[in-house]
Write a protein that holds these residues in place. Structure first.
Motif, PDB file in Angstrom:
ATOM      1  N   ILE A  58       0.849  -1.203   0.000  1.00  0.00           N
ATOM      2  CA  ILE A  58       0.000   0.000   0.000  1.00  0.00           C
ATOM      3  C   ILE A  58       0.879   1.246   0.000  1.00  0.00           C
ATOM      4  N   ILE A  59       1.868   1.230   0.853  1.00  0.00           N
ATOM      5  CA  ILE A  59       2.759   2.388   0.929  1.00  0.00           C
ATOM      6  C   ILE A  59       3.508   2.572  -0.386  1.00  0.00           C
ATOM      7  N   ALA A  60       3.986   1.478  -0.934  1.00  0.00           N
ATOM      8  CA  ALA A  60       4.737   1.578  -2.186  1.00  0.00           C
ATOM      9  C   ALA A  60       3.847   2.117  -3.310  1.00  0.00           C
ATOM     10  N   THR A  61       2.613   1.649  -3.337  1.00  0.00           N
ATOM     11  CA  THR A  61       1.699   2.125  -4.386  1.00  0.00           C
ATOM     12  C   THR A  61       1.438   3.615  -4.235  1.00  0.00           C
ATOM     13  N   MET A  62       1.213   4.036  -3.002  1.00  0.00           N
ATOM     14  CA  MET A  62       1.010   5.461  -2.775  1.00  0.00           C
ATOM     15  C   MET A  62       2.221   6.264  -3.212  1.00  0.00           C
ATOM     16  N   THR A  63       3.374   5.729  -2.932  1.00  0.00           N
ATOM     17  CA  THR A  63       4.613   6.417  -3.288  1.00  0.00           C
ATOM     18  C   THR A  63       4.758   6.538  -4.805  1.00  0.00           C
ATOM     19  N   SER A  64       4.510   5.430  -5.475  1.00  0.00           N
ATOM     20  CA  SER A  64       4.665   5.444  -6.925  1.00  0.00           C
ATOM     21  C   SER A  64       3.718   6.432  -7.592  1.00  0.00           C
ATOM     22  N   ARG A  65       2.577   6.599  -6.986  1.00  0.00           N
ATOM     23  CA  ARG A  65       1.602   7.477  -7.602  1.00  0.00           C
ATOM     24  C   ARG A  65       1.804   8.937  -7.260  1.00  0.00           C
ATOM     25  N   ALA A  66       2.695   9.204  -6.329  1.00  0.00           N
ATOM     26  CA  ALA A  66       2.813  10.563  -5.815  1.00  0.00           C
ATOM     27  C   ALA A  66       3.060  11.557  -6.935  1.00  0.00           C
ATOM     28  N   ILE A  67       3.895  11.138  -7.889  1.00  0.00           N
ATOM     29  CA  ILE A  67       4.256  12.086  -8.932  1.00  0.00           C
ATOM     30  C   ILE A  67       3.029  12.508  -9.734  1.00  0.00           C
ATOM     31  N   LEU A  68       2.043  11.654  -9.781  1.00  0.00           N
ATOM     32  CA  LEU A  68       0.834  11.989 -10.533  1.00  0.00           C
ATOM     33  C   LEU A  68       0.147  13.228  -9.965  1.00  0.00           C
ATOM     34  N   LEU A  69       0.414  13.483  -8.688  1.00  0.00           N
ATOM     35  CA  LEU A  69      -0.206  14.657  -8.075  1.00  0.00           C
ATOM     36  C   LEU A  69       0.321  15.939  -8.699  1.00  0.00           C
ATOM     37  N   LEU A  70       1.590  15.900  -9.083  1.00  0.00           N
ATOM     38  CA  LEU A  70       2.218  17.130  -9.557  1.00  0.00           C
ATOM     39  C   LEU A  70       2.311  17.193 -11.073  1.00  0.00           C
ATOM     40  N   ALA A  71       2.215  16.046 -11.696  1.00  0.00           N
ATOM     41  CA  ALA A  71       2.393  16.017 -13.149  1.00  0.00           C
ATOM     42  C   ALA A  71       1.488  17.014 -13.879  1.00  0.00           C
ATOM     43  N   PRO A  72       0.204  17.077 -13.545  1.00  0.00           N
ATOM     44  CA  PRO A  72      -0.643  18.036 -14.271  1.00  0.00           C
ATOM     45  C   PRO A  72      -0.164  19.470 -14.090  1.00  0.00           C
ATOM     46  N   VAL A 111       7.185   9.410   3.438  1.00  0.00           N
ATOM     47  CA  VAL A 111       7.788   8.627   2.370  1.00  0.00           C
ATOM     48  C   VAL A 111       9.257   8.985   2.215  1.00  0.00           C
ATOM     49  N   TRP A 112       9.556  10.288   2.196  1.00  0.00           N
ATOM     50  CA  TRP A 112      10.963  10.679   2.070  1.00  0.00           C
ATOM     51  C   TRP A 112      11.757  10.105   3.222  1.00  0.00           C
ATOM     52  N   SER A 113      11.205  10.213   4.392  1.00  0.00           N
ATOM     53  CA  SER A 113      11.882   9.702   5.564  1.00  0.00           C
ATOM     54  C   SER A 113      12.138   8.204   5.449  1.00  0.00           C
ATOM     55  N   ALA A 114      11.125   7.472   5.076  1.00  0.00           N
ATOM     56  CA  ALA A 114      11.271   6.018   4.992  1.00  0.00           C
ATOM     57  C   ALA A 114      12.263   5.635   3.897  1.00  0.00           C
ATOM     58  N   ALA A 115      12.234   6.381   2.815  1.00  0.00           N
ATOM     59  CA  ALA A 115      13.148   6.061   1.709  1.00  0.00           C
ATOM     60  C   ALA A 115      14.598   6.193   2.136  1.00  0.00           C
ATOM     61  N   THR A 116      14.794   6.943   3.188  1.00  0.00           N
ATOM     62  CA  THR A 116      16.119   7.183   3.737  1.00  0.00           C
ATOM     63  C   THR A 116      16.785   5.913   4.259  1.00  0.00           C
ATOM     64  N   TYR A 117      15.975   4.963   4.687  1.00  0.00           N
ATOM     65  CA  TYR A 117      16.575   3.732   5.234  1.00  0.00           C
ATOM     66  C   TYR A 117      15.972   2.461   4.638  1.00  0.00           C
ATOM     67  N   ASP A 118      14.938   2.624   3.828  1.00  0.00           N
ATOM     68  CA  ASP A 118      14.290   1.442   3.270  1.00  0.00           C
ATOM     69  C   ASP A 118      14.665   1.281   1.802  1.00  0.00           C
ATOM     70  N   PRO A 119      15.474   0.290   1.505  1.00  0.00           N
ATOM     71  CA  PRO A 119      15.975   0.148   0.142  1.00  0.00           C
ATOM     72  C   PRO A 119      14.913  -0.234  -0.881  1.00  0.00           C
ATOM     73  N   GLU A 120      13.761  -0.689  -0.417  1.00  0.00           N
ATOM     74  CA  GLU A 120      12.682  -1.009  -1.355  1.00  0.00           C
ATOM     75  C   GLU A 120      11.998   0.274  -1.830  1.00  0.00           C
ATOM     76  N   LEU A 121      11.941   1.217  -0.917  1.00  0.00           N
ATOM     77  CA  LEU A 121      11.179   2.425  -1.198  1.00  0.00           C
ATOM     78  C   LEU A 121      12.014   3.450  -1.957  1.00  0.00           C
ATOM     79  N   ALA A 122      13.289   3.474  -1.673  1.00  0.00           N
ATOM     80  CA  ALA A 122      14.140   4.530  -2.219  1.00  0.00           C
ATOM     81  C   ALA A 122      14.010   4.708  -3.732  1.00  0.00           C
ATOM     82  N   PRO A 123      14.065   3.635  -4.512  1.00  0.00           N
ATOM     83  CA  PRO A 123      14.032   3.838  -5.964  1.00  0.00           C
ATOM     84  C   PRO A 123      12.741   4.502  -6.439  1.00  0.00           C
TER      85      PRO A 123
END
Lengths: 197, 197, 197, 197
Positions: A58-72, A111-123
């Motif tokens: 769930i977290i990863a999906t939310m993260t992946s979609r985040a850019i969609l918020l700003l793309a428009p 998300v930024w915080s978690a990406a700091t130590y979670d190698p799955e989230l960082a990319p």
DNA sequence: TATGAATGAGGTTTCATTCAT
DNA sequence: CATGAATGAAACCTCATTCAT
């Protein structure tokens, strides 16, 4: 035949993501239990788990979609001609961030915080960041073309400065809450008007 | 008489905080168990708990001390005369951030993130942020006095821009890793040299 | 009129039992989920549940049918005249067990094990065992009649020994895999040639 | 200093294993919940988990120790001189199995069954089986030396027959309950007395 | 005083089964 | 009839914290 089902599934996923987002905004990733999400979504445990394999997904999906918020926003700014002045882009951007800061963007700091130590989230986060940075570099580049930056200005460098303000502004806004879009825009203008005499 | 004992206690607290920091940097607040901290510190559960009431207190203490990391930098910059140019301050600041980013500052993103939803933590973070913001506003103010910003430039506004870059730069550096202090400094200079014709 | 339907139903039940057996052999009763069975059978949940009331019923049905695997063998051996020698019966039996050990008999150890503590299952298994034991007792009896066992030999006792080898051999074969039918037959013959002086 | 602790730890492990065994005998591995074990052992969840990493580790430990149940028997039989006759060894063995069948050996069928599909468990079981088989082969060998088996009898083959009876007898005893040690011993004797005229 | 064994609430996830469509 | 989405109880396991020694 699969259409109804697929639409239904997509709707359920959105429902779950929205519920999760609300919970995460309130209590953070960790303090939010899956039960909280079930309750917020009005679904059973099994239902949620048939759409997402795990809390992390769930977290990863939310993260992946985040850019969609700003793309428009990015697209609409780049579509304007003549190019929007730098400080105006920042003003609009900050306004958008503030508008979304209690909603879809509320989890971004987590998300930024978690990406700091979670190698799955960082990319996933890095991918989004690169897009944002490219946008700001492009804005800087157009600003130079428009003659509002020196001809020898480096768009990469200016872009880096502007990009750096993205994450910073969300965090600062959420915690201090007293930095207006106009203030930031003015700050950029004032920086730009240096030694103009 | 209690001095030896007090010193001992202080040393123990530092030892625990250092151990916690190392663990937090590696795995994040949540995934770090108290056992991890006991092991890293080489202390027993009881020992750690005699110096800190809870895991949250360890985090809160680390948060409260965060500003101490930057205070010497702030002081030394403000002590210089003539005033250090804006872009040079940023260059030095970014260099410091990058230097500390794997050590004492590694937990900052986690702290900002947590402050976003944890009402106990927020005030501690906000206090630090206000100090940082005041510093950057002062830097802007001096820049104006030095004639390197327009006389009608608003130091609050310029300070807000610079301050915004603080949190942003740490996050961006940790995740992207390719934004050099020099690039940021150049970006600020290039912004400043706008349309000078 | 209901015939087509009945045949269809029977076929479906076989299909489900076969799928279940394959899954059980791979992962055991417990680790096999009903979903695994649905997938292996290519049927929907509802379909499977319209033929079997529960997972336990599937297991019970498989258990009840187990004896059918051996009945033809038992019958054919007893039909031969003159009677097949003991060791040859064992050789053939062991060969059959090994042949079926990855297929229909693969679940037998799980069934025996479960019968050990599950009062619903035990009677079904016991019924099968009694038939097998009766067969081996009959084999012993014929062996005596043929003069290949002492006249005062107890067919019940010899039958018990042979019967005991049934469950043992399946388990040993599945786990060790290096006990050939010929070895067992030879072992029985060698036991029989004792102290002949 | 570690002595008290180690003894204590060993005692706790035994306590937990005993509790688990009792539960497993009653309900089987899967139907036994960890909570059942906590209750039976009179310990908390955390306590049990500080001695065993998982339920599987409890099962694996029980499995590895299984051979210890029989080792003293094996040793004492092989220590006797003159060698104990085959049928007497089997009688004693069957008596021991029946004695242990509601206690420490009650889980053996479950272990054999699980080893059938669980690749983690199989090697542990196989190791035990090889020891048991070697014992029976040695018994056969001594029986031949004692002149109670034909000189050309193959101890490996006879050993295989006897070994096969091990697993079989436990299962059969637990399920049928009417096969006495004496009956098995007699069966072996009767097999051995073939054609003695 | 310092230890570390013990606690037990609460976390995430699974899965046999049902029933609206 | 067949489907497969939904249910929700219950499983295994973790970990911040305490307190007897």
């Amino acid at each position: 035949m699969p259409k109804v089902s697929e639409e239904h599934a997509a709707a359920r996923r959105e429902q779950i993501l929205a519920a999760a987002q609300a919970c995460f905004a309130r209590k953070g990733f960790h303090a939010t239990s899956m039960n909280d999400i079930f309750a917020e979504a009005g679904l059973s445990a099994g239902a949620v788990y048939s759409y997402f394999k795990s809390k992390d997904e769930i977290i990863a999906t939310m993260t992946s979609r985040a850019i969609l918020l700003l793309a428009p926003f990015f697209d609409s700014v780049l579509a304007e001609d003549p190019p929007v002045p730098l400080h105006e882009v920042m003003r609009r951007f900050a306004a958008l961030v503030q508008e979304l800061s209690d909603g879809p963007m509320s989890v971004a700091p987590q998300v930024w915080s978690a990406a700091t130590y979670d190698p799955e989230l960082a990319p996933l986060v890095v991918a989004n960041m690169r897009q944002a940075r490219a946008f700001w570099t492009e804005v800087a580049s157009r600003e130079r073309k428009a003659g509002r930056l020196a001809p020898d200005a480096d768009p990469e460098a200016v872009g880096a400065v502007l990009f750096t303000m993205v994450a910073g502004h969300l965090v600062d806004h959420k915690l201090l809450g007293d930095i207006s879009p106009e203030l930031l825009a003015r700050g950029l203008r004032d920086l730009g008007g240096a030694a103009r005499d």
